[in-house]
Design a protein around this motif. Structure first.
Motif, mmCIF file in Angstrom:
data_model
loop_
_atom_site.group_PDB
_atom_site.id
_atom_site.type_symbol
_atom_site.label_atom_id
_atom_site.label_comp_id
_atom_site.label_asym_id
_atom_site.label_seq_id
_atom_site.Cartn_x
_atom_site.Cartn_y
_atom_site.Cartn_z
ATOM 1 N N GLY A 209 0.798 -1.213 0.000
ATOM 2 C CA GLY A 209 0.000 0.000 0.000
ATOM 3 C C GLY A 209 0.834 1.268 0.000
ATOM 4 N N PRO A 210 0.218 2.383 -0.358
ATOM 5 C CA PRO A 210 0.934 3.662 -0.398
ATOM 6 C C PRO A 210 1.332 4.163 0.980
ATOM 7 C CG PRO A 210 -1.410 3.975 -0.844
ATOM 8 C CD PRO A 210 -1.167 2.497 -0.827
ATOM 9 N N GLU A 211 0.745 3.600 2.042
ATOM 10 C CA GLU A 211 1.068 4.048 3.392
ATOM 11 C C GLU A 211 2.390 3.480 3.917
ATOM 12 O OE1 GLU A 211 -0.761 0.069 3.747
ATOM 13 O OE2 GLU A 211 -1.252 1.885 2.596
ATOM 14 N N VAL A 212 2.946 2.482 3.225
ATOM 15 C CA VAL A 212 4.215 1.885 3.660
ATOM 16 C C VAL A 212 5.335 2.905 3.496
ATOM 17 C CG1 VAL A 212 5.899 0.057 3.202
ATOM 18 C CG2 VAL A 212 3.449 -0.445 3.093
ATOM 19 N N THR A 213 6.160 3.060 4.522
ATOM 20 C CA THR A 213 7.211 4.080 4.510
ATOM 21 C C THR A 213 8.355 3.698 3.585
ATOM 22 O OG1 THR A 213 8.451 3.105 6.344
ATOM 23 C CG2 THR A 213 6.658 4.639 6.908
ATOM 24 N N LYS A 214 9.146 4.696 3.200
ATOM 25 C CA LYS A 214 10.304 4.450 2.348
ATOM 26 C C LYS A 214 11.276 3.492 3.014
ATOM 27 C CE LYS A 214 10.099 9.007 0.147
ATOM 28 N NZ LYS A 214 10.789 10.300 -0.049
ATOM 29 N N ALA A 215 11.442 3.606 4.318
ATOM 30 C CA ALA A 215 12.374 2.746 5.041
ATOM 31 C C ALA A 215 11.942 1.284 4.988
ATOM 32 C CB ALA A 215 12.497 3.207 6.486
ATOM 33 N N GLU A 216 10.634 1.039 5.026
ATOM 34 C CA GLU A 216 10.115 -0.328 5.019
ATOM 35 C C GLU A 216 9.956 -0.878 3.610
ATOM 36 O OE1 GLU A 216 7.201 -0.117 8.911
ATOM 37 O OE2 GLU A 216 6.465 0.673 6.987
ATOM 38 N N PHE A 217 9.681 -0.004 2.658
ATOM 39 C CA PHE A 217 9.267 -0.440 1.325
ATOM 40 C C PHE A 217 10.310 -1.301 0.632
ATOM 41 C CE2 PHE A 217 9.286 0.172 -3.270
ATOM 42 C CZ PHE A 217 8.006 -0.240 -3.609
ATOM 43 N N LEU A 218 11.535 -0.819 0.540
ATOM 44 C CA LEU A 218 12.530 -1.485 -0.292
ATOM 45 C C LEU A 218 12.893 -2.862 0.245
ATOM 46 C CD1 LEU A 218 13.775 -0.600 -2.935
ATOM 47 C CD2 LEU A 218 15.830 0.083 -1.706
ATOM 48 N N SER A 219 13.065 -2.982 1.549
ATOM 49 C CA SER A 219 13.424 -4.283 2.119
ATOM 50 C C SER A 219 12.276 -5.281 1.952
ATOM 51 C CB SER A 219 13.798 -4.138 3.598
ATOM 52 O OG SER A 219 12.711 -3.604 4.333
ATOM 53 N N HIS A 220 11.045 -4.806 2.129
ATOM 54 C CA HIS A 220 9.889 -5.694 1.948
ATOM 55 C C HIS A 220 9.760 -6.124 0.485
ATOM 56 C CE1 HIS A 220 5.993 -7.489 2.499
ATOM 57 N NE2 HIS A 220 5.457 -6.686 1.597
ATOM 58 N N LEU A 221 9.916 -5.162 -0.424
ATOM 59 C CA LEU A 221 9.841 -5.474 -1.853
ATOM 60 C C LEU A 221 10.873 -6.526 -2.231
ATOM 61 C CD1 LEU A 221 8.712 -4.787 -4.714
ATOM 62 C CD2 LEU A 221 10.553 -3.098 -4.879
ATOM 63 N N GLU A 222 12.099 -6.323 -1.807
ATOM 64 C CA GLU A 222 13.163 -7.276 -2.144
ATOM 65 C C GLU A 222 12.866 -8.657 -1.586
ATOM 66 O OE1 GLU A 222 18.027 -7.814 -1.789
ATOM 67 O OE2 GLU A 222 17.058 -5.993 -1.045
ATOM 68 N N GLU A 223 12.399 -8.709 -0.363
ATOM 69 C CA GLU A 223 12.121 -10.006 0.265
ATOM 70 C C GLU A 223 11.053 -10.783 -0.492
ATOM 71 O OE1 GLU A 223 10.593 -11.933 4.517
ATOM 72 O OE2 GLU A 223 10.787 -9.756 4.295
ATOM 73 N N VAL A 224 9.943 -10.128 -0.812
ATOM 74 C CA VAL A 224 8.845 -10.871 -1.435
ATOM 75 C C VAL A 224 9.163 -11.241 -2.880
ATOM 76 C CG1 VAL A 224 7.113 -9.892 0.109
ATOM 77 C CG2 VAL A 224 7.556 -8.767 -2.074
ATOM 78 N N VAL A 225 9.813 -10.341 -3.611
ATOM 79 C CA VAL A 225 10.116 -10.622 -5.014
ATOM 80 C C VAL A 225 11.196 -11.703 -5.138
ATOM 81 C CG1 VAL A 225 11.063 -9.670 -7.150
ATOM 82 C CG2 VAL A 225 9.371 -8.375 -5.867
ATOM 83 N N GLU A 226 12.240 -11.600 -4.340
ATOM 84 C CA GLU A 226 13.308 -12.590 -4.425
ATOM 85 C C GLU A 226 12.839 -13.964 -3.955
ATOM 86 O OE1 GLU A 226 16.483 -12.165 -5.778
ATOM 87 O OE2 GLU A 226 15.450 -10.364 -6.495
ATOM 88 N N THR A 227 12.059 -14.002 -2.885
ATOM 89 C CA THR A 227 11.547 -15.281 -2.390
ATOM 90 C C THR A 227 10.662 -15.957 -3.426
ATOM 91 O OG1 THR A 227 11.638 -14.526 -0.093
ATOM 92 C CG2 THR A 227 10.197 -16.389 -0.568
ATOM 93 N N ALA A 228 9.760 -15.195 -4.012
ATOM 94 C CA ALA A 228 8.865 -15.768 -5.014
ATOM 95 C C ALA A 228 9.615 -16.164 -6.283
ATOM 96 C CB ALA A 228 7.749 -14.785 -5.344
ATOM 97 N N SER A 229 10.590 -15.354 -6.694
ATOM 98 C CA SER A 229 11.366 -15.681 -7.901
ATOM 99 C C SER A 229 12.201 -16.943 -7.686
ATOM 100 C CB SER A 229 12.270 -14.499 -8.276
ATOM 101 O OG SER A 229 11.502 -13.380 -8.676
ATOM 102 N N ASP A 230 12.770 -17.106 -6.501
ATOM 103 C CA ASP A 230 13.522 -18.328 -6.196
ATOM 104 C C ASP A 230 12.605 -19.553 -6.224
ATOM 105 O OD1 ASP A 230 15.849 -16.893 -5.906
ATOM 106 O OD2 ASP A 230 15.793 -16.857 -3.711
#
Length: 241
Positions: A209-230
């Protein structure tokens, strides 16, 4: 050897189709953004059809397909994930390196559908320009804006950092972000001709969501995308055994 021959034939069909479809229908594409998008989708479907029977490479889209005005942050492994995503969503446009604007056919269509060019050599100035251009594009060309947060194609099993641009764009536009994972690089490499048969997948993941902060966004994005891609890569390798 036969698969090599098929792979070369497929490339001829793909790029030949780009020339015939892109140039042959260009007068229609000039009439409207919708027409330009339709022509591009015709070529995408031609390419996916050729891949399916010429090299045995099937494709599949999983998850809920984004249809509103959202940001899509996708794993990028080869040209194939671009084709799959563009074909799947109704109004795709990409954050792309500026040099591609000067590529025959591709550049003309990218401009027509509202893609956002970025001069990657200017760093801070490039990011500021990207944010302004993305906002202007959203106003003039509503749809799904796609960014590759690692900034380039990254082969399977290769680790590369997620760059801050995706986080800044998410915060600036205040849009929901849809992460996307893929395993296409297993079948269609970043470089080279050889194409493997199998099932290439792009999977749209739960929204951020748009309410997720910049500090949280990138680490969360990387975690979910890399986990699913693996997970998708393992699925492709297991199926080939």
């Amino acid at each position: 050897m036969l698969q090599w021959i098929r792979s070369y034939a497929f490339l001829i069909a793909m790029y030949g189709g780009m020339a015939v479809i892109g140039l042959g229908l260009f007068p229609w594409a000039l009439t409207s953004e919708h027409a330009a998008r339709r022509v591009a989708k015709i070529w995408c479907r031609w390419t996916l059809w050729c891949a399916s029977w010429m090299v045995g490479l099937k494709t599949e889209v999983r998850g809920e397909i984004p249809t509103g005005e959202v940001l899509i942050a996708s794993k990028h492994q080869s040209f194939l994930d671009i084709i799959i995503i563009f074909d799947a969503v109704p109004a795709a446009k990409f954050i792309m390196k500026r040099e591609l604007l000067f590529t025959p056919v591709v550049g003309q269509y990218a401009t027509r559908i509202g893609c956002v060019p970025v001069d990657r050599g200017k760093k801070g100035a490039a990011i500021a320009g990207m944010l302004r251009a993305a906002k202007a594009s959203n106003e003039a060309h509503p749809g799904q804006l796609i960014i590759y947060p690692q900034g380039t194609r990254v082969a399977p099993d290769v680790k590369a950092p997620y760059k801050v641009g995706a986080s800044l764009l998410h915060g600036y536009l205040k849009q929901t972000c849809i992460p996307a994972a893929t395993n296409v690089g297993h079948f269609w490499p970043r470089l080279g001709v050889y194409r493997k048969p199998g099932l290439a997948v792009v999977e749209f993941l739960p929204p951020i969501g748009p309410e997720v902060t910049k500090a949280e966004f990138l680490s969360h994005l990387e975690e979910v995308v890399e986990t699913a891609s693996d997970r998708l890569l393992k699925e492709a390798r297991d199926a080939a055994r």
